[in-house]
Design an enzyme around this catalytic site. Structure first.
Site, short mmCIF file in Angstrom:
data_model
loop_
_atom_site.label_atom_id
_atom_site.label_comp_id
_atom_site.label_asym_id
_atom_site.label_seq_id
_atom_site.Cartn_x
_atom_site.Cartn_y
_atom_site.Cartn_z
N TYR A 37 -15.62 -11.26 -22.49
CA TYR A 37 -15.53 -11.87 -20.99
C TYR A 37 -14.88 -10.70 -20.64
O TYR A 37 -14.06 -10.56 -20.62
CB TYR A 37 -14.55 -13.02 -20.01
CG TYR A 37 -13.52 -13.43 -20.55
CD1 TYR A 37 -12.09 -12.39 -20.04
CD2 TYR A 37 -12.16 -13.39 -21.94
CE1 TYR A 37 -10.79 -12.57 -19.43
CE2 TYR A 37 -10.51 -13.54 -21.46
CZ TYR A 37 -10.11 -13.18 -20.71
OH TYR A 37 -8.73 -12.80 -20.32
N CYS A 38 -14.98 -10.69 -18.86
CA CYS A 38 -15.10 -9.52 -17.66
C CYS A 38 -15.22 -10.02 -16.46
O CYS A 38 -15.05 -11.10 -16.58
CB CYS A 38 -15.45 -7.63 -18.17
SG CYS A 38 -17.27 -8.11 -18.25
N THR A 39 -14.77 -9.12 -15.89
CA THR A 39 -14.65 -9.60 -14.05
C THR A 39 -16.37 -10.57 -13.77
O THR A 39 -16.76 -11.29 -13.81
CB THR A 39 -14.89 -8.54 -13.42
OG1 THR A 39 -13.14 -7.76 -13.54
CG2 THR A 39 -14.58 -9.09 -11.70
N CYS A 84 -18.87 -6.53 -20.65
CA CYS A 84 -18.99 -7.19 -22.13
C CYS A 84 -20.66 -7.28 -22.55
O CYS A 84 -20.95 -6.98 -23.50
CB CYS A 84 -19.09 -9.30 -21.69
SG CYS A 84 -17.51 -9.16 -21.24
N ILE A 139 -15.97 -14.04 -15.03
CA ILE A 139 -15.04 -14.33 -14.41
C ILE A 139 -15.47 -15.15 -12.71
O ILE A 139 -15.53 -15.97 -12.62
CB ILE A 139 -13.44 -14.04 -13.99
CG1 ILE A 139 -13.31 -13.70 -15.42
CG2 ILE A 139 -13.01 -14.91 -13.82
CD1 ILE A 139 -12.07 -12.44 -15.39
#
Length: 344
Positions: free
Chosen positions: A203-205, A210, A232
């Site tokens: 996961y990333c922002t 990703c 996210i």
């Protein structure tokens, strides 16, 4: 005739003070949005100028990177131009139906101006083309599928930098101790070397890091690679609209003037100066330092928004003393904040 005269309108020339005043005087609302797509762009410079011309007319602000491999954008769009912005972007073949991630918290102050830069890559990774195939990426999981995978014991990996995960993360996630995405990729492969047959969750922002990480892991023999759909930002939207459990604790760091948006009420980090619970990032008020660090309101008052005594001394000094002080004091403290009694 100046050969560049026709392109002068494609650059923002206002001062920071003028930009802030312009934003403060606006009487309409804005929406902060992010989006990305890995797609072949034959002439990034031409695409850059096309987008700048269109978005400048719509009073859009933001930070956008364009490369031959695609686009990565974080933007602030006036609400009354939103539909026109969306239709214009989707009319470009490379960006047809590109998905948007709308900010969780939005005060309309996320960006001051429009910046569109041509880069070698939309996310700097230091990889060569033969080290990954971006068309062979991991499975995208919805928020519900993501939660289920966590509950079933999958390995969760945070693909953001240390200062991002410091203020918010999924519980139990592997947190690489990296300053940049380029540093993070080999570190993650090393940490997961004995888990190539297990279910991996990335996961990333907003998802852009990703996407490339999942391709990189699959290239290195990982068999079950998954990534959080929309990152996210979209996870939070799905949690709210579908009324499902939120497994993310703390704040989501964002790369604009807000520096963070709250996802849960948990405060999981501490002021870098006094150690009190705090998750508010700031940049040192001494622009010659500009260090990004966490500072509580009490320390902000005590140090005048600076990261330490030297920076505060310089920041408060009369203009005619700054040059001499600048030669005597040391501001470059590295990318991380260290208290005087801390070791690196």
């Amino acid at each position: 005739m100046d050969p560049n005269s026709s392109k002068k309108h494609l650059i923002n020339r206002l001062s920071p003070e003028e930009l802030k005043e312009r934003l403060a005087n606006e009487t309409f609302k804005r929406t902060t949005v992010s989006f990305y797509r890995y797609v072949i762009i034959d002439d990034p410079a031409e695409m850059r100028d096309q987008l700048f011309s269109a978005w400048n007319k719509l009073q859009c602000y933001g930070r956008i990177y364009i490369a031959k491999e695609g686009i990565n954008a974080q933007m602030s769009v006036p609400d009354h131009f939103w539909q026109e912005f969306k239709e214009q972007l989707h009319a470009i073949p490379q960006f047809k139906d590109i998905p948007f991630k709308i900010a969780v918290e939005d005060d309309g102050q996320s960006f001051l101006k429009l910046q569109i830069k041509v880069r070698e890559q939309i996310v700097a990774d230091g990889l060569t083309p033969d080290e990954y195939d971006v068309t062979n990426v991991g499975k995208h999981l919805t928020a519900k599928e993501w939660n289920t995978a966590i509950e079933e014991g999958a390995i969760v990996v945070d693909m953001r930098n240390h200062y991002e995960s410091e203020i918010g993360r999924f519980e139990g996630a592997i947190l690489p101790d990296a300053e940049t995405f380029k540093e993070e990729l080999p570190e993650v492969v090393g940490k997961l070397q004995n888990n190539k047959d297990q279910k991996i969750l990335l996961y990333c922002t907003g998802g852009v890091r990703c996407e490339k990480t999942s391709a990189y892991l699959k290239h290195h023999g990982f068999s079950d690679v998954n990534q959080l759909l929309g990152g996210i930002i979209d996870y939070t939207r799905q949690v709210e609209t579908e009324q499902i459990e939120n497994k993310f604790i703390g704040k989501n760091f964002v790369f604009d003037n807000r520096l963070g948006e709250r996802i849960s009420d948990d405060v999981i980090s501490h002021c870098h100066q006094c150690g009190e619970p705090c998750d508010t990032h700031t940049n040192c008020a001494n622009k010659r330092c500009n260090l990004l660090f966490i500072q509580c309101e009490s320390c902000k008052t005590k140090y005048d928004g600076c990261c330490g005594d030297d920076c505060q001394t310089y920041f408060l000094a009369p203009q005619d003393e700054k040059e001499a002080l600048g030669q005597r004091l040391v501001f470059k403290r590295g990318k991380r904040f260290h208290r005087p009694n801390q070791t690196a």
